[in-house]
Motif scaffolding. Structure first.
Motif, PDB file in Angstrom:
ATOM      1  N   ASN A 268      -8.329  -4.131  40.399  1.00  0.00           N
ATOM      2  CA  ASN A 268      -9.279  -5.182  40.032  1.00  0.00           C
ATOM      3  C   ASN A 268     -10.622  -4.533  39.742  1.00  0.00           C
ATOM      4  O   ASN A 268     -11.159  -3.805  40.594  1.00  0.00           O
ATOM      5  CB  ASN A 268      -9.472  -6.192  41.177  1.00  0.00           C
ATOM      6  CG  ASN A 268      -8.202  -6.929  41.534  1.00  0.00           C
ATOM      7  OD1 ASN A 268      -7.410  -7.252  40.661  1.00  0.00           O
ATOM      8  ND2 ASN A 268      -8.016  -7.197  42.814  1.00  0.00           N
ATOM      9  N   THR A 269     -11.171  -4.760  38.578  1.00  0.00           N
ATOM     10  CA  THR A 269     -12.485  -4.226  38.238  1.00  0.00           C
ATOM     11  C   THR A 269     -13.291  -5.288  37.495  1.00  0.00           C
ATOM     12  O   THR A 269     -12.725  -6.169  36.850  1.00  0.00           O
ATOM     13  CB  THR A 269     -12.409  -2.956  37.365  1.00  0.00           C
ATOM     14  OG1 THR A 269     -11.763  -3.276  36.125  1.00  0.00           O
ATOM     15  CG2 THR A 269     -11.636  -1.855  38.069  1.00  0.00           C
ATOM     16  N   VAL A 270     -14.605  -5.176  37.570  1.00  0.00           N
ATOM     17  CA  VAL A 270     -15.467  -6.066  36.814  1.00  0.00           C
ATOM     18  C   VAL A 270     -16.745  -5.305  36.449  1.00  0.00           C
ATOM     19  O   VAL A 270     -17.272  -4.525  37.239  1.00  0.00           O
ATOM     20  CB  VAL A 270     -15.808  -7.350  37.617  1.00  0.00           C
ATOM     21  CG1 VAL A 270     -16.654  -7.052  38.842  1.00  0.00           C
ATOM     22  CG2 VAL A 270     -16.517  -8.369  36.728  1.00  0.00           C
ATOM     23  N   SER A 271     -17.181  -5.498  35.225  1.00  0.00           N
ATOM     24  CA  SER A 271     -18.460  -4.951  34.771  1.00  0.00           C
ATOM     25  C   SER A 271     -19.269  -6.110  34.189  1.00  0.00           C
ATOM     26  O   SER A 271     -18.735  -7.167  33.867  1.00  0.00           O
ATOM     27  CB  SER A 271     -18.255  -3.846  33.733  1.00  0.00           C
ATOM     28  OG  SER A 271     -17.565  -4.352  32.594  1.00  0.00           O
ATOM     29  N   TYR A 272     -20.570  -5.899  34.035  1.00  0.00           N
ATOM     30  CA  TYR A 272     -21.398  -6.991  33.537  1.00  0.00           C
ATOM     31  C   TYR A 272     -22.620  -6.461  32.811  1.00  0.00           C
ATOM     32  O   TYR A 272     -22.992  -5.285  32.924  1.00  0.00           O
ATOM     33  CB  TYR A 272     -21.851  -7.873  34.697  1.00  0.00           C
ATOM     34  CG  TYR A 272     -22.944  -7.267  35.552  1.00  0.00           C
ATOM     35  CD1 TYR A 272     -24.288  -7.486  35.250  1.00  0.00           C
ATOM     36  CD2 TYR A 272     -22.643  -6.471  36.640  1.00  0.00           C
ATOM     37  CE1 TYR A 272     -25.297  -6.926  36.015  1.00  0.00           C
ATOM     38  CE2 TYR A 272     -23.645  -5.904  37.421  1.00  0.00           C
ATOM     39  CZ  TYR A 272     -24.981  -6.140  37.106  1.00  0.00           C
ATOM     40  OH  TYR A 272     -25.966  -5.576  37.868  1.00  0.00           O
ATOM     41  N   LYS A 273     -23.227  -7.352  32.056  1.00  0.00           N
ATOM     42  CA  LYS A 273     -24.551  -7.102  31.500  1.00  0.00           C
ATOM     43  C   LYS A 273     -25.347  -8.386  31.594  1.00  0.00           C
ATOM     44  O   LYS A 273     -24.798  -9.494  31.561  1.00  0.00           O
ATOM     45  CB  LYS A 273     -24.471  -6.615  30.068  1.00  0.00           C
ATOM     46  CG  LYS A 273     -23.877  -7.592  29.066  1.00  0.00           C
ATOM     47  CD  LYS A 273     -23.871  -6.981  27.662  1.00  0.00           C
ATOM     48  CE  LYS A 273     -23.296  -7.962  26.637  1.00  0.00           C
ATOM     49  NZ  LYS A 273     -23.295  -7.366  25.267  1.00  0.00           N
ATOM     50  N   VAL A 274     -26.635  -8.231  31.736  1.00  0.00           N
ATOM     51  CA  VAL A 274     -27.539  -9.376  31.856  1.00  0.00           C
ATOM     52  C   VAL A 274     -27.815  -9.934  30.457  1.00  0.00           C
ATOM     53  O   VAL A 274     -28.062  -9.171  29.515  1.00  0.00           O
ATOM     54  CB  VAL A 274     -28.850  -8.987  32.543  1.00  0.00           C
ATOM     55  CG1 VAL A 274     -29.796 -10.182  32.644  1.00  0.00           C
ATOM     56  CG2 VAL A 274     -28.570  -8.426  33.937  1.00  0.00           C
ATOM     57  N   ILE A 275     -27.748 -11.250  30.314  1.00  0.00           N
ATOM     58  CA  ILE A 275     -28.029 -11.881  29.018  1.00  0.00           C
ATOM     59  C   ILE A 275     -29.112 -12.946  29.187  1.00  0.00           C
ATOM     60  O   ILE A 275     -29.395 -13.403  30.287  1.00  0.00           O
ATOM     61  CB  ILE A 275     -26.768 -12.486  28.378  1.00  0.00           C
ATOM     62  CG1 ILE A 275     -26.127 -13.519  29.323  1.00  0.00           C
ATOM     63  CG2 ILE A 275     -25.769 -11.398  28.034  1.00  0.00           C
ATOM     64  CD1 ILE A 275     -24.957 -14.247  28.680  1.00  0.00           C
TER      65      ILE A 275
END
Length: 284
Positions: free
Chosen positions: A277-284
């Motif tokens: 299980n992995t998750v990445s993100y960026k702020v918008i």
């Protein structure tokens, strides 16, 4: 401030011999009432010799029925989804006047509609004692729910339990420790003993780290209670908090067995499970 997340989940089942699998039910697609905005979603199963039939069950959950065409020594399911998470105030909801103070009673028609979510299946001395303590929390409905959630959070320590199934409420209280699904089911039963409709929820819990563009994601379980005017409100007894934008529901049901992420059987075998299980993100 919102976050655009990319979630990846893969579970692989390895068998010690070629086996035939029964039709499998996968409940791994976000529910329609998820606070997260789902921008894209993909569902992939190996081996390729299978047929997928998307359906909705009686609770409105999206389910994929997979029928396999041959024996196999390995089966895997892979989920990819992109979603927008926007922080929200979990207490920003209206409550009908008659339900502003707990306990309250549903009108007859509403109670009839909620009947499956009022079914009490668990009994016992420890559960009765906990329900009695919960009854003493009476007051305005929001404070009551906050205090009840904290009561169960403090009562049951969290552990990762690899055995299948959900413990009864009495077993969880005897142990004083349980997996998220055990605490969730205990909370469902306590709410029902108090006359409040509740359901079991399985889903993803996404937690955003403050730096680095990464976070954590796990399969999780929590409870939802029906509050007139507000609808279904998520309560996470594992953290003692209300469900937030990071709680992405996959399946909601009156019973845990109908909300499990995967159900199905195999021929006689010894199996091992590997997951990622992995998750990445960026702020918008």
């Amino acid at each position: 401030m919102s976050f655009l997340i990319s979630l990846y989940h893969k579970t692989c089942y390895n068998y010690d011999r070629p086996v035939f699998l029964s039709p499998h039910i996968f409940r791994l697609k976000p529910a329609a009432h998820s606070q997260a905005i789902i921008n894209s979603y993909s569902f992939h199963v190996e081996p390729q010799e299978h047929k997928v039939h998307w359906q909705q069950d009686v609770s409105g959950n999206f389910i994929a029925r997979v029928d396999f065409d041959r024996s196999m020594e390995e089966m895997s399911v892979e989920i990819r989804l992109d979603a927008t998470l926007t922080p929200t105030n979990p207490f920003d909801f209206l409550i009908d006047d008659y339900a502003l103070t707990a306990p309250f009673f549903y009108p007859p028609q509403t109670r009839n509609d909620l009947w499956p979510y009022l079914e009490i299946t668990d009994y016992g001395f420890l559960l009765s004692s906990l329900v009695s303590r919960a009854q003493n929390l009476r007051g305005d409905t929001i404070s009551f729910l906050v205090n009840l959630n904290n009561l169960i959070y403090k009562e049951i320590a969290y552990s990762t339990r690899m055995e299948e199934g959900v413990l009864s409420s009495e077993q969880t209280l005897q142990n004083g420790i349980g997996a998220c699904r055990d605490s969730a089911w205990l909370q469902v039963q306590v709410l029902r003993h108090l006359g409040l409709a509740s359901r079991f929820v399985s889903g993803y819990l996404v937690q955003i780290l403050e730096t680095g563009g990464t976070g954590s994601v796990d399969l999780h379980a929590w409870a939802e209670v029906y509050i007139p005017g507000a609808g279904w409100i998520g309560l996470d007894a594992t953290s003692g908090l209300f469900a937030s934008e990071g709680h992405i529901p996959l399946a909601c049901s009156p019973r845990p067995k109908d909300a499990m992420p995967v159900t199905g059987t195999t021929g006689p075998t010894i199996s091992t499970i590997h997951y990622e299980n992995t998750v990445s993100y960026k702020v918008i």
